[in-house]
Design a protein around this motif. Structure first.
Motif, short mmCIF file in Angstrom:
data_model
loop_
_atom_site.label_atom_id
_atom_site.label_comp_id
_atom_site.label_asym_id
_atom_site.label_seq_id
_atom_site.Cartn_x
_atom_site.Cartn_y
_atom_site.Cartn_z
N ASP A 59 0.53 4.05 -2.72
CA ASP A 59 -0.88 4.69 -2.82
C ASP A 59 -0.89 5.68 -1.62
OD1 ASP A 59 -1.73 3.17 -5.09
OD2 ASP A 59 -1.94 1.69 -3.77
N ASP A 73 0.98 -1.09 0.05
CA ASP A 73 0.04 -0.01 -0.10
C ASP A 73 0.91 1.33 0.21
OD1 ASP A 73 -2.44 -1.55 0.37
OD2 ASP A 73 -2.05 -1.70 2.36
N LYS A 130 -3.24 4.64 -6.92
CA LYS A 130 -4.84 4.90 -7.05
C LYS A 130 -5.40 6.11 -7.24
CE LYS A 130 -5.57 0.84 -3.98
NZ LYS A 130 -6.15 0.41 -2.73
N THR A 131 -4.63 7.33 -6.77
CA THR A 131 -4.99 8.61 -6.68
C THR A 131 -3.79 9.50 -6.96
OG1 THR A 131 -4.95 8.89 -4.45
CG2 THR A 131 -6.87 8.29 -5.35
#
Length: 296
Positions: A170, A167, A195-196
């Motif tokens: 992200d 993770d 993710k963003t």
């Protein structure tokens, strides 16, 4: 992807790319090589083992021998490193443990006066990113502490021991980090999927790195200086066809000793004597690449 999910056999952060198949990369003013120097300025906790020069005591608590050897870096070594780099007009992009802001504010003051940049490097060098239960909160706390301590919010990141969970990228992107140096697989920047937002990988090195050279390989300061020059010469030659990035990765408790720093100085003299070399910072490389080639 949660920390509890099964580990994937393949990542999906970037596609394979052979450097010989890419369009030529051009740096500002026709530079062949963008060179960035990364001092790792760190704080170590007193109650656990870490980087050691003598193995016999490293499991002791406290391990005064190795702890105080590391502590030399922030008391003495970093000042010698700053003097050498300033002599050759080289600004550092510091991989900064957030705890340094609290424990050694004098270093932050001097780095700001030199125009050095600061990128996140975890809370301290005794806490790795892999396995943190509340990693997002930790990332945000590090970014906030560095902004408060240095006056500037970091845009880059190097994890302690280059450690990541599934993770981490992200979470870094969500915290406003725009480039990361954990992936040592290229000589040019490349975009990573998050993710963003966006994320760029900047070339870092575990070979042109004083930690590997001195502690893992047992080589001398002279050998490290020669390695830096040989690496530069090869990248300078290749960079005539397509631009390259060279990372010089340092720790003040290692290269900050006189018997090593003098060879680091000779290497910087060699590099800065060449034309068509961009002595850059991490932000400058990331900004130029993003503006010129895009982050996606």
């Amino acid at each position: 992807m949660s920390q509890a999910s099964a580990a994937p056999q393949m990542h999906d952060r970037f596609p394979y790319s052979a450097i010989v198949d890419r369009p030529p990369l051009r740096w500002p003013n026709g530079a062949r090589v963008a060179v960035w120097v990364i001092p790792n300025i760190e704080h170590f906790l007193f109650d656990r083992p870490s980087s050691s020069i003598i193995a016999a005591t490293k499991e002791l608590v406290p391990d005064v021998l190795n702890y105080s050897w590391r502590d030399y870096g922030v008391r003495v070594g970093v000042w010698r490193m700053m003097e050498v780099m300033e002599r050759y007009g080289v600004k550092g992009t510091v991989a900064l443990n957030a705890d340094v802001c609290r424990h050694y504010p004098r270093i932050i003051e001097a780095g700001n006066a030199l125009g050095w940049e600061w990128m996140g490097h975890g809370p301290n060098n005794s806490t790795l990113m892999n396995g943190q239960a509340e990693e997002g909160r930790l990332v945000n706390a590090v970014v906030d502490a560095i902004e408060q301590g240095t006056g500037r919010r970091p845009r880059g990141w190097l994890s302690p021991a280059l450690s990541e969970s599934h993770d981490t990228l992200d979470l870094l992107a969500a915290a406003g980090i725009r480039y990361v140096a954990d992936w040592v697989n290229d000589e040019q920047p490349y975009p990573m999927r998050v993710k963003t937002g966006s994320m760029l990988s900047l070339p870092y090195s575990v070979e042109i790195n004083d930690y590997t050279t001195f502690l893992e390989q047992g080589l001398t300061g002279e050998a490290f200086g020669r390695m830096i020059c040989d690496q530069f010469d090869g990248l300078y030659e290749d960079g005539a066809r397509s631009g390259r990035v060279m990372a010089i990765c340092l720790h003040p408790f290692l290269v900050g000793h006189p018997h090593r720093s003098r060879h680091f100085a000779k290497a910087l003299a060699h590099i800065t004597s060449h034309p068509d070399v961009w002595m850059a910072t991490g932000d400058e490389i990331a900004d130029w690449y993003g503006k010129t080639y895009g982050n996606s």
